[in-house]
Design a protein around this motif. Structure first.
Motif, PDB file in Angstrom:
ATOM      1  N   LYS A   1       0.826  -1.202   0.000  1.00  0.00           N
ATOM      2  CA  LYS A   1       0.000   0.000   0.000  1.00  0.00           C
ATOM      3  C   LYS A   1       0.864   1.257   0.000  1.00  0.00           C
ATOM      4  O   LYS A   1       0.456   2.278  -0.520  1.00  0.00           O
ATOM      5  N   TYR A   2       2.018   1.175   0.623  1.00  0.00           N
ATOM      6  CA  TYR A   2       2.796   2.378   0.920  1.00  0.00           C
ATOM      7  C   TYR A   2       4.096   2.506   0.125  1.00  0.00           C
ATOM      8  O   TYR A   2       4.821   3.464   0.312  1.00  0.00           O
TER       9      TYR A   2
ATOM     10  N   VAL B   1       7.638   7.173  -6.327  1.00  0.00           N
ATOM     11  CA  VAL B   1       8.035   8.575  -6.374  1.00  0.00           C
ATOM     12  C   VAL B   1       8.921   8.926  -5.175  1.00  0.00           C
ATOM     13  O   VAL B   1       9.821   9.750  -5.270  1.00  0.00           O
ATOM     14  N   ALA B   2       8.699   8.260  -4.047  1.00  0.00           N
ATOM     15  CA  ALA B   2       9.447   8.552  -2.820  1.00  0.00           C
ATOM     16  C   ALA B   2      10.875   8.019  -2.863  1.00  0.00           C
ATOM     17  O   ALA B   2      11.686   8.372  -2.007  1.00  0.00           O
TER      18      ALA B   2
ATOM     19  N   TYR C   1      11.679  -2.883  -3.364  1.00  0.00           N
ATOM     20  CA  TYR C   1      11.607  -1.441  -3.125  1.00  0.00           C
ATOM     21  C   TYR C   1      12.885  -0.944  -2.453  1.00  0.00           C
ATOM     22  O   TYR C   1      13.472   0.052  -2.879  1.00  0.00           O
TER      23      TYR C   1
ATOM     24  N   ASP D   1       5.599   3.770  -2.459  1.00  0.00           N
ATOM     25  CA  ASP D   1       5.431   4.769  -3.505  1.00  0.00           C
ATOM     26  C   ASP D   1       6.744   4.945  -4.271  1.00  0.00           C
ATOM     27  O   ASP D   1       7.743   5.382  -3.697  1.00  0.00           O
TER      28      ASP D   1
ATOM     29  N   GLU E   1       5.187  -0.715   5.449  1.00  0.00           N
ATOM     30  CA  GLU E   1       4.846  -2.020   4.860  1.00  0.00           C
ATOM     31  C   GLU E   1       5.363  -3.159   5.731  1.00  0.00           C
ATOM     32  O   GLU E   1       4.714  -4.198   5.847  1.00  0.00           O
TER      33      GLU E   1
ATOM     34  N   ALA F   1      11.264   7.186   1.562  1.00  0.00           N
ATOM     35  CA  ALA F   1      11.197   5.808   1.061  1.00  0.00           C
ATOM     36  C   ALA F   1      11.385   4.807   2.201  1.00  0.00           C
ATOM     37  O   ALA F   1      10.691   3.787   2.257  1.00  0.00           O
TER      38      ALA F   1
ATOM     39  N   ASN G   1       8.213   4.613   4.145  1.00  0.00           N
ATOM     40  CA  ASN G   1       7.226   3.803   3.427  1.00  0.00           C
ATOM     41  C   ASN G   1       7.509   2.312   3.595  1.00  0.00           C
ATOM     42  O   ASN G   1       6.597   1.521   3.830  1.00  0.00           O
TER      43      ASN G   1
END
Length: 168
Positions: A18-19, A23-24, A85, A21, A38, A31, A34
């Motif tokens: 969900k988190y 872009v981050a 990520y 992103d 998670e 980041a 985020n």
């Protein structure tokens, strides 16, 4: 617009991040935050599996055992997404405390994924040995298992708290 673009239901996103992103990724602190969010979702799913394990042991609930075993697949997907990520975050751009946090997050998620694998194997064993053969624990045995289970849940909660605040 709600008719054309209905809100995504929670059940549709189980096991999906969900988190995370993309872009981050250019802002390491964001980041990492985020990824940590998670990782907490991952730990919550592990907690649900561990809590459900006791119900399976007490009630010999084959359906619940199978449902919990499938949660391991969700954990595997979320773990892989977090790992990918984190791999996209430039390690050179990280300050020393961010680098430590990166390591903490990856270690935490590895450990949570490992715990889920262990719970999955336990559920398989319970289904094969206890449920299918109609066996049950002695009263004293169940008391010991209940005590151990409570300790495991408390340790998991402590691990999450330590992860959140970073203070061993």
């Amino acid at each position: 617009t709600e008719r054309w673009l209905p809100a995504q239901r929670e059940a549709d996103t189980v096991g999906l991040p969900k988190y995370l992103d993309p872009v981050a990724l250019d802002t390491p602190a964001l980041a990492l935050g985020n990824a940590a969010r998670e990782a907490i979702r991952l730990a919550d799913t592990v907690h649900d599996m561990l809590a459900g394990l006791m119900t399976v042991l007490k009630r010999s609930d084959q359906d619940l055992a199978e449902t919990l075993r499938r949660r391991d697949d969700e954990i595997d997907r979320l773990y892989s997404a977090i790992k990918r990520y984190l791999a996209q975050i430039s390690r050179e751009a990280l300050e020393s405390h961010e680098s430590r946090r990166w390591t903490d997050i990856i270690q935490f998620t590895i450990n949570m994924e490992h715990v889920a694998d262990i719970i999955e194997r336990l559920l398989l064993d319970v289904a094969e040995r206890k449920i299918q053969h109609g066996l049950s624990f002695s009263e004293a045995g169940l008391v010991e298992i209940t005590d151990l289970h409570a300790r495991l849940l408390a340790n998991l909660q402590l691990a999450v708290a330590v992860f959140l605040n970073g203070d061993l």
